[in-house]
Design a protein around this motif. Structure first.
Motif, short mmCIF file in Angstrom:
data_model
loop_
_atom_site.label_atom_id
_atom_site.label_comp_id
_atom_site.label_asym_id
_atom_site.label_seq_id
_atom_site.Cartn_x
_atom_site.Cartn_y
_atom_site.Cartn_z
N VAL A 140 0.87 -1.18 0.00
CA VAL A 140 0.00 0.00 0.00
C VAL A 140 0.91 1.22 0.00
CG1 VAL A 140 -1.83 1.27 1.19
CG2 VAL A 140 -1.79 -1.25 1.28
N GLY A 141 0.89 1.98 -1.09
CA GLY A 141 1.78 3.12 -1.26
C GLY A 141 1.36 4.35 -0.47
N ALA A 142 2.25 5.32 -0.46
CA ALA A 142 2.03 6.59 0.25
C ALA A 142 0.76 7.28 -0.26
CB ALA A 142 3.22 7.50 0.07
N ASN A 143 0.04 7.88 0.63
CA ASN A 143 -1.18 8.64 0.33
C ASN A 143 -2.28 7.79 -0.30
OD1 ASN A 143 -0.01 11.07 1.31
ND2 ASN A 143 1.11 11.22 -0.61
N ALA A 144 -2.16 6.48 -0.24
CA ALA A 144 -3.27 5.62 -0.65
C ALA A 144 -4.27 5.58 0.49
CB ALA A 144 -2.77 4.22 -0.96
N SER A 145 -5.51 5.27 0.16
CA SER A 145 -6.56 5.24 1.16
C SER A 145 -7.39 3.98 0.96
CB SER A 145 -7.44 6.48 1.01
OG SER A 145 -8.53 6.42 1.89
N ILE A 146 -7.61 3.25 2.05
CA ILE A 146 -8.41 2.03 2.01
C ILE A 146 -9.55 2.21 3.01
CG2 ILE A 146 -8.44 -0.46 2.33
CD1 ILE A 146 -5.50 -0.46 1.49
N GLY A 147 -10.77 2.20 2.50
CA GLY A 147 -11.93 2.52 3.30
C GLY A 147 -12.43 1.41 4.20
N SER A 148 -13.41 1.74 4.99
CA SER A 148 -14.03 0.84 5.94
C SER A 148 -14.60 -0.39 5.23
CB SER A 148 -15.14 1.58 6.68
OG SER A 148 -15.73 0.76 7.65
N SER A 149 -14.46 -1.52 5.86
CA SER A 149 -14.97 -2.81 5.38
C SER A 149 -14.33 -3.28 4.08
CB SER A 149 -16.49 -2.79 5.22
OG SER A 149 -17.10 -2.53 6.48
N ALA A 150 -13.25 -2.64 3.65
CA ALA A 150 -12.54 -3.09 2.45
C ALA A 150 -11.76 -4.36 2.77
CB ALA A 150 -11.60 -2.00 1.95
N HIS A 151 -11.55 -5.15 1.74
CA HIS A 151 -10.80 -6.41 1.89
C HIS A 151 -9.83 -6.52 0.71
CE1 HIS A 151 -10.61 -10.60 3.47
NE2 HIS A 151 -10.00 -10.74 2.32
N VAL A 152 -8.54 -6.48 1.02
CA VAL A 152 -7.50 -6.57 0.00
C VAL A 152 -6.80 -7.91 0.19
CG1 VAL A 152 -5.44 -5.53 -0.99
CG2 VAL A 152 -7.22 -4.07 0.01
N GLU A 153 -7.01 -8.81 -0.76
CA GLU A 153 -6.43 -10.15 -0.64
C GLU A 153 -4.94 -10.13 -0.96
OE1 GLU A 153 -8.70 -13.44 -2.13
OE2 GLU A 153 -10.58 -12.39 -1.74
N TYR A 154 -4.28 -11.23 -0.72
CA TYR A 154 -2.82 -11.33 -0.81
C TYR A 154 -2.26 -10.90 -2.17
CZ TYR A 154 -3.57 -15.73 -3.32
OH TYR A 154 -3.96 -16.67 -4.23
N ASN A 155 -1.01 -10.40 -2.10
CA ASN A 155 -0.20 -10.14 -3.28
C ASN A 155 -0.68 -8.97 -4.13
OD1 ASN A 155 2.20 -10.96 -4.57
ND2 ASN A 155 1.04 -12.00 -6.16
N CYS A 156 -1.48 -8.07 -3.59
CA CYS A 156 -1.94 -6.90 -4.35
C CYS A 156 -0.94 -5.76 -4.20
CB CYS A 156 -3.31 -6.43 -3.85
SG CYS A 156 -4.65 -7.55 -4.26
N VAL A 157 -0.92 -4.88 -5.19
CA VAL A 157 -0.09 -3.68 -5.17
C VAL A 157 -1.02 -2.49 -5.37
CG1 VAL A 157 1.78 -2.41 -6.28
CG2 VAL A 157 1.91 -4.91 -6.06
N ILE A 158 -1.06 -1.63 -4.38
CA ILE A 158 -1.89 -0.42 -4.43
C ILE A 158 -0.92 0.75 -4.39
CG2 ILE A 158 -3.70 0.90 -3.29
CD1 ILE A 158 -4.52 -1.87 -2.00
N HIS A 159 -0.70 1.37 -5.54
CA HIS A 159 0.30 2.43 -5.63
C HIS A 159 -0.17 3.70 -4.94
CE1 HIS A 159 3.57 0.80 -8.01
NE2 HIS A 159 2.67 0.08 -8.68
N ALA A 160 0.77 4.62 -4.78
CA ALA A 160 0.52 5.90 -4.12
C ALA A 160 -0.67 6.62 -4.73
CB ALA A 160 1.76 6.78 -4.20
N GLY A 161 -1.52 7.16 -3.86
CA GLY A 161 -2.63 7.99 -4.29
C GLY A 161 -3.90 7.25 -4.65
N VAL A 162 -3.88 5.93 -4.67
CA VAL A 162 -5.09 5.16 -5.01
C VAL A 162 -6.05 5.21 -3.81
CG1 VAL A 162 -5.98 2.84 -5.49
CG2 VAL A 162 -3.92 3.66 -6.65
N ASN A 163 -7.34 5.39 -4.08
CA ASN A 163 -8.35 5.40 -3.04
C ASN A 163 -9.35 4.27 -3.26
OD1 ASN A 163 -7.57 7.84 -1.60
ND2 ASN A 163 -8.11 8.88 -3.50
#
Length: 145
Positions: free
Chosen positions: A106-129
């Motif tokens: 999970v990159g800088a300034n990324a945002s993951i909201g309530s009740s979200a579920h991110v399964e293994y091996n994902c890449v969430i770059h900076a700034g993704v919401n």
């Protein structure tokens, strides 16, 4: 002190390694490049010099193989008993009830909201919401554009 091994290859290995070093200056973070043969087979002997009880691992390999090679390394690490931890950059916002799987970046300034579920091996770059209740299946790459 436990070790942190950032293992893989390509540009993403350097990116992940620098992110871990910056976020965890008090930890022993080591970059380990896994060599490949001309037919792209990994030389997994690099795992033999490491003791799973002495640290945790993060697998970082470019998406140029459609994540298949990254999954191959991830599987090899798990078969050898290594713990795979997620990375959440300082400045990223993760809701307390969000679930972040192993080997997620999970990159800088990324945002993951309530009740979200991110399964293994994902890449969430900076700034993704990611909003409320979003569910990412394994090995997704999200880039903010």
């Amino acid at each position: 002190m436990k070790s942190r091994w950032i293992v893989g290859g390509g540009d993403y290995l350097e990116h992940a390694y620098q992110a871990w070093k910056q976020a965890r200056p008090d930890e022993a973070v080591e970059k380990i490049e896994v060599p490949q043969s001309p037919d792209y087979a990994f030389d997994l002997n690099v795992f033999d010099a490491l003791d799973p009880a002495q640290g945790a691992m993060f697998i970082a390999f470019d998406e140029r193989f459609g994540n298949f090679k990254r999954m191959e390394l991830l599987q090899a690490a798990m078969e050898r008993g290594f713990a795979l931890e997620p990375f959440v950059a300082p400045g990223a916002s993760v809701a307390p009830d969000a679930v972040i799987g192993p080997n997620v970046f999970v990159g800088a300034n990324a945002s993951i909201g309530s009740s979200a579920h991110v399964e293994y091996n994902c890449v969430i770059h900076a700034g993704v919401n990611l909003g409320f209740g979003v569910r990412l299946r394994p090995s997704c790459w999200l880039i903010w554009a």
